[in-house]
Write an enzyme that holds these catalytic residues in place. Sequence first.
Site, PDB file in Angstrom:
ATOM      1  CG  LEU A 125      -1.883   1.029   1.479  1.00  0.00           C
ATOM      2  CD1 LEU A 125      -2.705   1.316   0.461  1.00  0.00           C
ATOM      3  CD2 LEU A 125      -2.450   1.034   3.009  1.00  0.00           C
ATOM      4  CB  ILE A 337      16.003  -3.049  35.088  1.00  0.00           C
ATOM      5  CG1 ILE A 337      14.654  -2.265  35.369  1.00  0.00           C
ATOM      6  CG2 ILE A 337      16.174  -4.116  35.976  1.00  0.00           C
ATOM      7  CD1 ILE A 337      13.361  -2.830  35.401  1.00  0.00           C
ATOM      8  CD  GLU A 363      -0.271  -4.448   9.601  1.00  0.00           C
ATOM      9  OE1 GLU A 363      -1.398  -4.431   9.900  1.00  0.00           O
ATOM     10  OE2 GLU A 363       0.719  -5.434   9.048  1.00  0.00           O
ATOM     11  CD  GLU A 367       1.794  10.223  15.402  1.00  0.00           C
ATOM     12  OE1 GLU A 367       1.879   9.311  14.862  1.00  0.00           O
ATOM     13  OE2 GLU A 367       2.613  10.799  16.489  1.00  0.00           O
TER      14      GLU A 367
HETATM   15  N1  CAA Z   1     -12.310   0.404   7.897  1.00  0.00           N
HETATM   16  C1  CAA Z   1     -13.008   0.356   6.533  1.00  0.00           C
HETATM   17  N2  CAA Z   1     -13.150   1.278   5.907  1.00  0.00           N
HETATM   18  C2  CAA Z   1     -12.529   2.403   6.170  1.00  0.00           C
HETATM   19  C3  CAA Z   1     -11.592   2.908   7.238  1.00  0.00           C
HETATM   20  C4  CAA Z   1     -11.531   1.747   8.029  1.00  0.00           C
HETATM   21  N3  CAA Z   1     -10.839   1.536   9.146  1.00  0.00           N
HETATM   22  N4  CAA Z   1     -11.173   3.894   7.222  1.00  0.00           N
HETATM   23  C5  CAA Z   1     -11.729   4.670   6.075  1.00  0.00           C
HETATM   24  N5  CAA Z   1     -12.332   3.743   5.485  1.00  0.00           N
HETATM   25  C6  CAA Z   1     -13.290   4.156   4.165  1.00  0.00           C
HETATM   26  C7  CAA Z   1     -14.152   5.174   4.610  1.00  0.00           C
HETATM   27  O1  CAA Z   1     -15.421   4.781   5.011  1.00  0.00           O
HETATM   28  C8  CAA Z   1     -14.347   5.627   3.112  1.00  0.00           C
HETATM   29  O2  CAA Z   1     -15.112   4.835   2.234  1.00  0.00           O
HETATM   30  P1  CAA Z   1     -16.604   5.583   1.810  1.00  0.00           P
HETATM   31  O3  CAA Z   1     -16.291   6.830   1.154  1.00  0.00           O
HETATM   32  O4  CAA Z   1     -16.765   4.561   0.691  1.00  0.00           O
HETATM   33  O5  CAA Z   1     -17.416   5.617   3.031  1.00  0.00           O
HETATM   34  C9  CAA Z   1     -12.869   5.626   2.629  1.00  0.00           C
HETATM   35  O6  CAA Z   1     -12.363   4.593   3.266  1.00  0.00           O
HETATM   36  C10 CAA Z   1     -11.855   6.970   2.684  1.00  0.00           C
HETATM   37  O7  CAA Z   1     -12.070   7.080   4.080  1.00  0.00           O
HETATM   38  P2  CAA Z   1     -11.655   8.756   4.476  1.00  0.00           P
HETATM   39  O8  CAA Z   1     -12.792   9.594   3.897  1.00  0.00           O
HETATM   40  O9  CAA Z   1     -11.736   8.545   6.024  1.00  0.00           O
HETATM   41  O10 CAA Z   1     -10.204   9.072   4.124  1.00  0.00           O
HETATM   42  P3  CAA Z   1      -8.914   9.763   4.748  1.00  0.00           P
HETATM   43  O11 CAA Z   1      -8.161  10.072   3.575  1.00  0.00           O
HETATM   44  O12 CAA Z   1      -9.705  10.928   5.310  1.00  0.00           O
HETATM   45  O13 CAA Z   1      -8.319   8.936   5.968  1.00  0.00           O
HETATM   46  C11 CAA Z   1      -7.080   7.201   6.808  1.00  0.00           C
HETATM   47  C12 CAA Z   1      -8.325   7.510   5.648  1.00  0.00           C
HETATM   48  C13 CAA Z   1      -7.870   6.292   7.960  1.00  0.00           C
HETATM   49  C14 CAA Z   1      -6.166   8.051   7.217  1.00  0.00           C
HETATM   50  C15 CAA Z   1      -6.214   6.128   6.099  1.00  0.00           C
HETATM   51  O14 CAA Z   1      -5.655   6.582   4.908  1.00  0.00           O
HETATM   52  C16 CAA Z   1      -5.360   5.377   6.815  1.00  0.00           C
HETATM   53  O15 CAA Z   1      -5.737   4.324   7.375  1.00  0.00           O
HETATM   54  N6  CAA Z   1      -4.067   5.555   6.596  1.00  0.00           N
HETATM   55  C17 CAA Z   1      -3.096   4.756   7.272  1.00  0.00           C
HETATM   56  C18 CAA Z   1      -2.474   3.751   6.377  1.00  0.00           C
HETATM   57  C19 CAA Z   1      -1.672   2.679   6.629  1.00  0.00           C
HETATM   58  O16 CAA Z   1      -2.439   2.043   7.962  1.00  0.00           O
HETATM   59  N7  CAA Z   1      -0.783   2.253   6.121  1.00  0.00           N
HETATM   60  C20 CAA Z   1      -0.198   1.138   6.514  1.00  0.00           C
HETATM   61  C21 CAA Z   1       0.728   0.430   5.409  1.00  0.00           C
HETATM   62  S1  CAA Z   1       0.564  -1.186   5.394  1.00  0.00           S
HETATM   63  C22 CAA Z   1       1.798  -1.840   6.343  1.00  0.00           C
HETATM   64  O17 CAA Z   1       2.301  -1.210   7.208  1.00  0.00           O
HETATM   65  C23 CAA Z   1       2.006  -3.327   6.413  1.00  0.00           C
HETATM   66  C24 CAA Z   1       3.355  -3.849   6.581  1.00  0.00           C
HETATM   67  O18 CAA Z   1       4.230  -4.161   5.766  1.00  0.00           O
HETATM   68  C25 CAA Z   1       3.514  -4.234   8.030  1.00  0.00           C
END
Ligand code: CAA
Length: 379
Positions: A125, A337, A363, A367
């Site tokens: 992602l 410790i 993940e 923040e």
């Molecule tokens: N569960 C399900 N759907 C979700 C959701 C959740 N937790 N959060 C948002 N959505 C959906 C929303 O419902 C919306 O869909 P609809 O329009 O159909 O309703 C859509 O996603 C967009 O949501 P927002 O308008 O809220 O979007 P945003 O841009 O304001 O915020 C965010 C989204 C929550 C900040 C998101 O971008 C996010 O979670 N960012 C962090 C990304 C992340 O966790 N990256 C990790 C990388 S993977 C990794 O680390 C793996 C590894 O290798 C270990």
Amino acid sequence: MNFTLTEEQRMIQQMAKDFAENVLKPGVIERDEKQYFPRELITQMGELGFMGMMVSPEYNGGGMDTVSYVLAMIEISKWDASAAVIMSVNNSLVCWGLETFGTEAQKQKYLTKLATGEMIGSFCLSEPEAGSDATNQNTTAIDNGDHYLLNGTKNWITNAGHADVYLVIAHTDKEKKHKGINCLIVERGMEGFEVAPKENKLGIRGSDTHALNFNDVKVPKENRIGDDGFGFTFAMTTLNGGRIGIAAQALGIAEGSLNLALAYSKIRKSFKTELMNHQAIQFKLADMATEVEASRWLLLKAAAEKDAGLDFVLSASMAKLYASKTAMFCATESIQIHGGNGYVKEYHVERFFRDAKITEIYEGTSEIQRMVISRNILK
Ligand code: CAA
């Protein structure tokens, strides 16, 4: 309310504990130093059922619940957080995502092998300019008849060097914003797909992290997960469960740090008595143990809610936020410790300290977890 684990859950916990102590611990310092994780160890984890724990037996998985998965993740993270993230990405992100949203053909072709460790999966992602701001995808998957033409770069991808299967998130239609995003299954070896050199990391150095480059990679349409435009919802929904896995990793690091501090304080003497007899040390241990227990119950609540089919998004974010903070706290206190010994590699806690930090970043950073939590409690 019942706080008792089932017989099966306790068996899985014990099996993971034995594996961590007898197989992972002996080479963990060397793997961390040299930044590698042998494929044979992943095969062994697959044979023990750790690579597809929650996958249905129909697709060669263990058919276990999320609580069992969390218990195993905690035990493995107590000694080797790198092994834990390899396992977590494969289980929570790749296998769960494919089983929940994949087609039958995709499950037969990929999931049956990912669940046994014969294949390894990556979840792709993040990008140079899309970490927390995940909708800002620059990788493109242009609809080209019977296939998508994939172009772009992914960053900080766990398992990338070992993986056979990559779930790649990309924009098909930027105008549609997050509703124009797709998730495609990319196979290692597809023409135009390149794995960049390994990142030299602060922690979880045994796990293997790379950037990925896609140059006109032709991905067949049948490799899209879900309907056109489902990719962002796929990523978010999958990450909700992934956060439970990372919270378990964080708790394992915290508890491992506490266990080593307890043991050390019983044998190391200062001012003519064991460290454990000093109130300054007792209070540190008491605070660490309390934070570990608080994290454990937040985490098990999230896992139990997921198993019960309830909305667990809020609990998962709270568990990850709290457990990752606890991992940093306990690793820091454990070094304190251990004193000078805590600062050298043989005592393990300096690795826990380095490994703990990533749990506040990947993940979803702390923040982002606070964003998810506040949005949920304010709606
Ligand atoms: N569960 C399900 N759907 C979700 C959701 C959740 N937790 N959060 C948002 N959505 C959906 C929303 O419902 C919306 O869909 P609809 O329009 O159909 O309703 C859509 O996603 C967009 O949501 P927002 O308008 O809220 O979007 P945003 O841009 O304001 O915020 C965010 C989204 C929550 C900040 C998101 O971008 C996010 O979670 N960012 C962090 C990304 C992340 O966790 N990256 C990790 C990388 S993977 C990794 O680390 C793996 C590894 O290798 C270990």
